[in-house]
Structures are given as C-alpha cells and as structure tokens.
Design a protein around this motif. Structure first.
Motif, mmCIF file in Angstrom:
data_model
loop_
_atom_site.group_PDB
_atom_site.id
_atom_site.type_symbol
_atom_site.label_atom_id
_atom_site.label_comp_id
_atom_site.label_asym_id
_atom_site.label_seq_id
_atom_site.Cartn_x
_atom_site.Cartn_y
_atom_site.Cartn_z
ATOM 1 N N VAL A 158 0.836 -1.206 0.000
ATOM 2 C CA VAL A 158 0.000 0.000 0.000
ATOM 3 C C VAL A 158 0.869 1.254 0.000
ATOM 4 O O VAL A 158 0.609 2.218 -0.734
ATOM 5 N N ASP A 159 1.904 1.261 0.816
ATOM 6 C CA ASP A 159 2.786 2.434 0.869
ATOM 7 C C ASP A 159 3.561 2.604 -0.442
ATOM 8 O O ASP A 159 3.774 3.733 -0.906
ATOM 9 N N ALA A 160 4.004 1.493 -1.033
ATOM 10 C CA ALA A 160 4.783 1.575 -2.270
ATOM 11 C C ALA A 160 3.967 2.151 -3.422
ATOM 12 O O ALA A 160 4.497 2.866 -4.277
ATOM 13 N N GLU A 190 -7.051 4.882 -2.464
ATOM 14 C CA GLU A 190 -8.263 5.670 -2.212
ATOM 15 C C GLU A 190 -9.464 4.738 -2.067
ATOM 16 O O GLU A 190 -9.668 3.832 -2.880
ATOM 17 N N ILE A 191 -10.255 4.980 -1.045
ATOM 18 C CA ILE A 191 -11.417 4.142 -0.787
ATOM 19 C C ILE A 191 -12.487 4.962 -0.077
ATOM 20 O O ILE A 191 -12.171 5.916 0.648
ATOM 21 N N ASP A 192 -13.723 4.594 -0.290
ATOM 22 C CA ASP A 192 -14.852 5.267 0.348
ATOM 23 C C ASP A 192 -15.294 4.434 1.542
ATOM 24 O O ASP A 192 -15.816 3.327 1.377
ATOM 25 N N ASN A 247 -2.938 5.029 3.993
ATOM 26 C CA ASN A 247 -1.571 4.525 3.890
ATOM 27 C C ASN A 247 -1.536 3.083 4.387
ATOM 28 O O ASN A 247 -2.563 2.497 4.733
ATOM 29 N N GLY A 248 -0.352 2.490 4.414
ATOM 30 C CA GLY A 248 -0.243 1.088 4.787
ATOM 31 C C GLY A 248 -0.774 0.769 6.164
ATOM 32 O O GLY A 248 -1.494 -0.214 6.364
ATOM 33 N N GLU A 249 -0.441 1.591 7.152
ATOM 34 C CA GLU A 249 -0.895 1.354 8.532
ATOM 35 C C GLU A 249 -2.409 1.461 8.635
ATOM 36 O O GLU A 249 -3.068 0.607 9.254
ATOM 37 N N GLU A 250 -2.978 2.487 8.011
ATOM 38 C CA GLU A 250 -4.429 2.680 8.071
ATOM 39 C C GLU A 250 -5.167 1.582 7.311
ATOM 40 O O GLU A 250 -6.220 1.111 7.742
ATOM 41 N N GLN A 300 -12.837 -7.344 0.716
ATOM 42 C CA GLN A 300 -13.075 -7.432 -0.725
ATOM 43 C C GLN A 300 -12.963 -6.057 -1.377
ATOM 44 O O GLN A 300 -12.322 -5.897 -2.418
ATOM 45 N N LYS A 301 -13.607 -5.097 -0.751
ATOM 46 C CA LYS A 301 -13.633 -3.742 -1.293
ATOM 47 C C LYS A 301 -12.233 -3.151 -1.371
ATOM 48 O O LYS A 301 -11.845 -2.556 -2.395
ATOM 49 N N PHE A 302 -11.457 -3.354 -0.320
ATOM 50 C CA PHE A 302 -10.127 -2.756 -0.309
ATOM 51 C C PHE A 302 -9.177 -3.461 -1.274
ATOM 52 O O PHE A 302 -8.412 -2.802 -1.988
ATOM 53 N N LEU A 303 -9.191 -4.792 -1.305
ATOM 54 C CA LEU A 303 -8.284 -5.521 -2.189
ATOM 55 C C LEU A 303 -8.571 -5.204 -3.656
ATOM 56 O O LEU A 303 -7.652 -5.097 -4.475
ATOM 57 N N SER A 304 -9.843 -5.034 -3.980
ATOM 58 C CA SER A 304 -10.185 -4.653 -5.357
ATOM 59 C C SER A 304 -9.665 -3.261 -5.670
ATOM 60 O O SER A 304 -9.148 -3.002 -6.766
ATOM 61 N N ALA A 305 -9.787 -2.338 -4.710
ATOM 62 C CA ALA A 305 -9.279 -0.978 -4.913
ATOM 63 C C ALA A 305 -7.754 -0.982 -5.025
ATOM 64 O O ALA A 305 -7.176 -0.239 -5.833
ATOM 65 N N LEU A 306 -7.093 -1.813 -4.237
ATOM 66 C CA LEU A 306 -5.639 -1.917 -4.301
ATOM 67 C C LEU A 306 -5.195 -2.449 -5.660
ATOM 68 O O LEU A 306 -4.265 -1.915 -6.273
ATOM 69 N N ALA A 307 -5.854 -3.505 -6.146
ATOM 70 C CA ALA A 307 -5.510 -4.062 -7.455
ATOM 71 C C ALA A 307 -5.733 -3.034 -8.549
ATOM 72 O O ALA A 307 -4.940 -2.926 -9.490
#
Length: 423
Positions: A266-268, A273-275, A297-300, A323-330
C-alpha cells in the motif's frame, strides 16, 4: 603606313602600341606567376616550378601551345579542380542533407532493443523474487478441474520480518506462528470474475489429508472446526484440501500475504483511495477512520481490513471491507501511473513479490491475471459476495447454506454467470 616613323629611343620595338612589333600587352609580357607566400625570384633566376604551380607556356605572337590560359577563367588555382585547394571544400561549400530516414530507422531499432532487454531483465528479476513455497501436489483426493481458474487468496497474520516497532505501529501484537486473517476464492473466466469471501469462522470438516512435512496420512474423523483452524493445523496444503473437500471446487493457485507485506505494498503504490461507509474506531486493530472517501496509507489500510469488533456484522462485515479494499488496491496497482512509472512500479513489485507466498506452479502471468481480475471486480465487471450462510452451527461457527453453496460451485465450475447471492 604607320603614323610613327620610328620608335621612341630605348623602346627597341618592345612597347605595346600602334606600330609595335609585338601585339602582346605589356602587362602580359612582364607579369610572372609566383606561388603565394613566396618571395618573387630575383633578376636572372628562373621561377620555381613544381609543388603544385603549373609551368607557364611560352608566348609567341600572343599565343603559345594551345594559347595562354592563366587558370583564372575556370577558378583553377595551383592545379586543383574547382578552386578547392589542397585542403578540400572551402567553408562556403554546401553540406550533404542528413538522411532522416536512416536516422529514424536506427533510433527505432535502438529503442526497441532497449525495451526488449529491459522487459526480459525485469521478468527474470521479478520471477526470481516469487516465494514458491506451497506444493499443491501434496493435496490428495482433489476434485476435477472445471472451466476458468480459481485462486485461493489468503491474508495471514504472519509477523515475519517485522521489527518490534513495526508490530507496535501496526497493532499486530507479537503472537508466534501465523494464522489466516482472511480467505477468498477468486474465479476468473469468460463470464467475468467472481470474488467469494470465506469467513474465518465458517464451520467445516477436516478431511483425510497427507501431512505437508511428515508425508503421513491422517484419516478424517468427521471433526468440525473453524476454517482458519485448518491453516493453523498444517498450513496452506491442509487449508486447500479442506476448502476443496467442503466445496467441491478445485483450487488452481494459492496466494498468501502477511501483515507487513500488505502494508508495504500500500505504501509503495502511494496509498489507496477508498470510500469508507461509516466511522470506524477499533482499539484492537488500531483503526480510527472517518466516514467518506479518503486515501489510506499502509498502517491505516491494515487496520481497516482487520477491523471486525467495531462492525455490526463482525466477521461478515469485515470480509466485505476486505473485498472492497483488495479490489481498490488491485485497481491502483494496475493504473498507468503505476505501470508506466518505473520509480513507482519497481518499488511496488519489489514490496509485493517479496511478501507473497505462492504455489510452485504460479507464474508471473498467473499473478498478473489475478490482479487484473480483481481490478475488474472493483470496476463493475465482476461479482463479489460472501459464502452463503444459513445460520450458526455448534460452538458458534457459521454454517454454510448447503443448497446455495452447491449452486454457486456449479456455476463457477461451468464458468457461468453467478446468480447466487451471499450474506
């Protein structure tokens, strides 16, 4: 009849003019060809010839062999054609036009060569960093393969490589070993992608399996446990065996990431961004987030995907957030701003590949397909759901809805559009 009966005294008939015995102009008779930069020859001395100075013809009645020609009529100087002199073209000579077609051709060849070499080197560098530690050949009694590809994606609470300060900042604690914190099945095929979360408290049966280290066969006794207990008991191989046994769906690839690796990715990538649908404050995960769209950021991000005690639906709501976060990360990783920026791409790849644990048959193209499929889920081209739950089983475990699970697995096996809904 000459108007001058006789020449003037001392002329000896040598002056040019009317009545002159010689029609040659005086200047032509007295002029000498002298090499530039040299002192003219003295009286009685013959002019030097050679060294590029042509010998002058003799003058007889205004002519010589072939007539008099000083060379100035053609610009010829010192015997060199075209007036160029010994040093070649003068400063005023035109230069040849540049061959732009040839230049563009070689520039294109050089660019393609650099791109090919860089791509090949990047591939082998990235491939060498994959931790292929999971051997799915140790899994016994496997279901038949269906259409499409199935990935089992696992988030573990491994603290490997984390310092004490990292553990404190990320609120991970210092428990030994590792357990599964999240589990998902990602199906990719011709009808879009489907992401199915498997709650860690799901009630499952531990089947007969072969020990990943000992190679010894352990007979199933009908023992029921929470799904994450299978991983704690004998690692990824038993987890895959348990998922396949309880669903009937064959797992093609295994991907696992620990706490520290997740935060580093996440930091790299510069944050994700996520809602966030609601205010979240959880002292156990360290989450202290406000409702609304924001970049974590990574910690959050790690606190967000681990939070369950502050959510009404506990683990079921947590799996939805995961699910929501991993999809946003990808989706963030697959953007041009990351892929086309080497200063962001290589740190992201390095952080991700260092922290991923995959099966021995996993390749970079398989991994890339997984990320693109997850991006498709977040972009609306796929489906995400929790494994259908019927209620609580003994010991507070979550019991699956057998009828819905059977239909869901059938649709995934046949690579059909998923119509089943989950909790």
């Amino acid at each position: 009849m000459s108007e001058w009966p006789q020449g003037r005294p001392g002329d000896n008939g040598g002056r040019y003019g009317r009545g002159s015995a010689n029609a040659q102009p005086e200047s032509a008779r007295v002029m000498r060809q002298v090499r530039r930069g040299q002192t003219p020859p003295g009286p009685g001395q013959a002019p030097p010839y050679g060294g590029g100075v042509p010998q002058q013809p003799t003058y007889v009645d205004g002519g010589g062999q072939g007539g008099y020609d000083s060379g100035y009529n053609t610009g010829q100087v010192y015997g060199t054609p075209g007036g160029q002199g010994p040093a070649g073209p003068g400063p005023g000579a035109p230069r040849p036009a540049p061959n732009w077609g040839r230049r563009i051709k070689w520039a294109a060849i050089t660019l393609v060569t650099v791109l090919v070499v860089t791509s090949v080197a990047t591939y082998f560098w990235a491939d060498s960093k994959l931790n292929r530690e999971v051997d799915l050949s140790k899994v016994i009694d496997r279901p038949e393969a269906g259409e499409g590809t199935n990935y089992l994606i696992v988030g573990s609470d491994s603290r490997e490589g984390m310092s004490d300060e990292d553990k404190k900042n990320l609120h991970t604690g210092s428990a030994e070993g590792k357990r599964t914190d999240s589990m998902m099945i990602l199906h990719t095929g011709d009808n879009g992608s489907t992401l199915v979360s498997l709650p860690r408290d799901s009630d499952v049966e531990i089947p007969t399996f072969k020990g990943s280290e000992s190679g010894k066969t352990y007979q199933g006794t009908g023992r029921h446990v929470k799904l994450n207990a299978a991983y704690a008991e004998d690692g990824p191989e038993l987890l895959v065996r348990t998922v396949e046994f309880n669903t009937g769906l064959r797992i093609d690839h295994y991907v696992e990431i620990g706490f520290g690796g997740f935060a580093n990715i996440v930091d790299a990538v510069g944050g994700v961004e996520i809602d966030i649908p609601q205010d979240i404050k959880d002292t156990k995960s360290g989450a202290d987030l406000k409702k609304g769209k924001q970049t974590l950021n990574g910690e959050e991000a790690l606190a967000f995907v681990r939070t369950r005690y502050a959510l009404a639906g506990s683990d079921l709501d947590r799996t939805k957030n995961q699910q929501k976060f991993l999809s946003a990360l990808a989706s963030q990783v697959a953007t041009p701003s990351t892929v086309l920026n080497p200063f962001k791409l290589y740190p992201t790849m390095g952080a991700g590949l260092d922290s991923l644990v995959v099966d021995k048959d996993m390749g970079l193209f398989d991994l890339a397909s997984m990320f693109w499929a997850m991006k498709g889920v977040s972009g609306g081209d796929g489906t995400s759901l929790n494994m259908p739950i019927a209620g609580n089983a003994a010991g507070g475990n979550l019991a699956w809805d057998d009828a819905k699970v059977k239909k869901l697995v059938e649709e995934l096996k046949n690579d059909e559009k998923v119509t089943v809904t989950g909790n």
